[in-house]
Scaffold this motif. Structure first.
Motif, PDB file in Angstrom:
ATOM      1  N   TYR A  65       0.617  -1.084   0.499  1.00  0.00           N
ATOM      2  CA  TYR A  65       0.000   0.554   0.357  1.00  0.00           C
ATOM      3  C   TYR A  65       1.131   1.315  -0.015  1.00  0.00           C
ATOM      4  O   TYR A  65       1.468   1.792   1.155  1.00  0.00           O
ATOM      5  CB  TYR A  65      -0.566  -0.412   1.568  1.00  0.00           C
ATOM      6  N   TYR A  70      -2.945   5.038  -1.531  1.00  0.00           N
ATOM      7  CA  TYR A  70      -4.405   5.612  -1.296  1.00  0.00           C
ATOM      8  C   TYR A  70      -5.019   6.112  -1.815  1.00  0.00           C
ATOM      9  O   TYR A  70      -6.043   6.347  -1.082  1.00  0.00           O
ATOM     10  CB  TYR A  70      -2.896   5.791  -0.098  1.00  0.00           C
ATOM     11  N   ASP A  73      -7.621   4.291  -3.531  1.00  0.00           N
ATOM     12  CA  ASP A  73      -8.842   4.301  -2.585  1.00  0.00           C
ATOM     13  C   ASP A  73      -9.853   5.300  -1.946  1.00  0.00           C
ATOM     14  O   ASP A  73     -10.758   5.224  -2.196  1.00  0.00           O
ATOM     15  CB  ASP A  73      -8.122   3.340  -1.398  1.00  0.00           C
TER      16      ASP A  73
END
Length: 83
Positions: A65, A70, A73
């Motif tokens: 990640y 990020y 998302d």
């Protein structure tokens, strides 16, 4: 785009998976293969991202990640009404 997958009941029953479990397994597999982000996997699994993180941790699947994931998302979650 919406993808619909038809799985015969006998196959799902032989795998002893509910629909929710099958969606989780698909989401985990795609995330593990780095084909989708954590947020997208959570959407497929119909789970809150934190719950999915706990599931991944219980299976010792690392969270890959970075900033790009990020940002993707956050945008995806906002688009789908998550706060």
């Amino acid at each position: 785009m919406i993808v619909t997958i038809d799985i015969p009941d006998r196959i799902a029953q032989s795998a002893e998976l509910t629909q929710a479990e099958l969606l989780r397994e698909i989401a985990v597999l795609l995330f593990q293969q780095e084909r989708i982000t954590l947020g997208k996997a959570a959407q497929i699994a119909k789970m809150h991202p934190f719950e999915l993180q706990k599931l991944l941790a219980s299976r010792k699947i690392p969270i890959h990640y970075g900033l790009e994931e990020y940002e993707a998302d956050v945008a995806s979650l906002r688009q789908h009404g998550w706060r």
